[in-house]
Design a protein around this motif. Structure first.
Motif, PDB file in Angstrom:
ATOM      1  N   UNK A  24     -35.622  33.317  14.776  1.00 44.81           N
ATOM      2  CA  UNK A  24     -36.732  34.300  15.239  1.00 44.81           C
ATOM      3  C   UNK A  24     -36.991  34.064  16.748  1.00 44.81           C
ATOM      4  N   UNK A  25     -36.122  33.712  17.446  1.00 43.30           N
ATOM      5  CA  UNK A  25     -36.426  33.483  18.914  1.00 43.30           C
ATOM      6  C   UNK A  25     -36.363  34.876  19.588  1.00 43.30           C
ATOM      7  N   UNK A  26     -37.633  35.263  20.162  1.00 48.69           N
ATOM      8  CA  UNK A  26     -37.442  36.479  20.895  1.00 48.69           C
ATOM      9  C   UNK A  26     -36.574  36.751  22.222  1.00 48.69           C
ATOM     10  N   UNK A  78     -33.689  38.953  22.380  1.00 46.33           N
ATOM     11  CA  UNK A  78     -33.717  40.032  23.460  1.00 46.33           C
ATOM     12  C   UNK A  78     -32.594  39.748  24.645  1.00 46.33           C
ATOM     13  N   UNK A  79     -32.179  38.790  24.841  1.00 43.19           N
ATOM     14  CA  UNK A  79     -31.209  38.472  25.627  1.00 43.19           C
ATOM     15  C   UNK A  79     -29.813  38.798  25.332  1.00 43.19           C
ATOM     16  N   UNK A  80     -29.373  38.543  24.082  1.00 44.19           N
ATOM     17  CA  UNK A  80     -28.213  38.893  23.430  1.00 44.19           C
ATOM     18  C   UNK A  80     -28.333  40.495  23.307  1.00 44.19           C
ATOM     19  N   UNK A  84     -32.182  44.223  20.187  1.00 41.57           N
ATOM     20  CA  UNK A  84     -33.413  44.622  20.571  1.00 41.57           C
ATOM     21  C   UNK A  84     -34.587  45.004  19.660  1.00 41.57           C
ATOM     22  N   UNK A  85     -33.947  45.828  18.648  1.00 45.96           N
ATOM     23  CA  UNK A  85     -34.908  46.175  17.388  1.00 45.96           C
ATOM     24  C   UNK A  85     -35.606  44.738  16.706  1.00 45.96           C
ATOM     25  N   UNK A  86     -34.566  43.849  16.714  1.00 47.91           N
ATOM     26  CA  UNK A  86     -35.057  42.569  15.889  1.00 47.91           C
ATOM     27  C   UNK A  86     -36.215  41.994  16.731  1.00 47.91           C
TER      28      UNK A  86
END
Length: 186
Positions: free
Chosen positions: A141-143, A147-149, A166-168
């Motif tokens: 759960x690394x924000x 988000x970078x991916x 981005x949704x995750x």
């Protein structure tokens, strides 16, 4: 006790009192010359007040005393990253990864994340993507990784995959994602 100077300096730093933090770290360095932690945190404090060259100077001195601390390599790599000297950043981060025991989960996670971000800045998108996914194996759960991916897939015009990541990330921290996307100008 050498550690007391480090702890007290860190307390001042935490309270945004750089003046007293600097003074305390200096006392620790003077009274205990081998205390590389005071040098390291003096460098971090200089980075906080945007004096990067002094920051690097103190961290390099700490490295001369103890070259076995992966956190120190990560911090120096991060400074070079902020100076847009990505080759030096990668060099220090790789040294940190080489000596870092994967049992030191937080340090290893931070080194991987910084390396992935640096590779992304070097336009080594596929290599960065591999590392961001490795970060997710460590911390699913690394924000930052999610988000970078998502951003990488956006750049690659693979919008459905981008939206999924981005949704995750949004699920983990919607306010942070909004700011992140503004910074990336999406």
């Amino acid at each position: 006790i050498p550690e007391s100077f480090t702890y007290l300096g860190n307390l001042y730093s935490f309270m945004y009192d750089s003046e007293n933090a600097f003074e305390t770290y200096r006392k620790g360095i003077t009274s205990h010359p081998g205390n590389y932690y005071c040098l390291l945190y003096m460098g971090i404090e200089y980075a906080k007040v945007n004096q990067t060259s002094k920051s690097i100077e103190y961290m390099m001195e700490a490295l001369r005393i103890n070259d076995t601390n992966p956190f120190l390599y990560n911090e120096i790599g991060f400074l070079y990253y902020n100076l847009n000297d990505y080759d030096k950043a990668i060099s220090f981060i790789n040294k940190g990864l080489y000596i870092c025991d994967t049992e030191l989960k937080e340090e290893y996670y931070s080194l991987l994340l910084n390396k992935a971000n640096t590779l992304r800045k070097l336009n080594m998108i596929n290599d960065a993507l591999i590392l961001f996914n490795e970060v997710l194996e460590f911390k699913n759960e690394s924000f930052e990784a999610l988000s970078s991916i998502g951003f990488i897939y956006y750049i690659k015009k693979e919008y459905m995959i981008a939206v999924d990541y981005l949704h995750k990330a949004n699920f983990i921290n919607s306010k942070k994602l909004f700011l992140y996307l503004i910074i990336l100008d999406l």
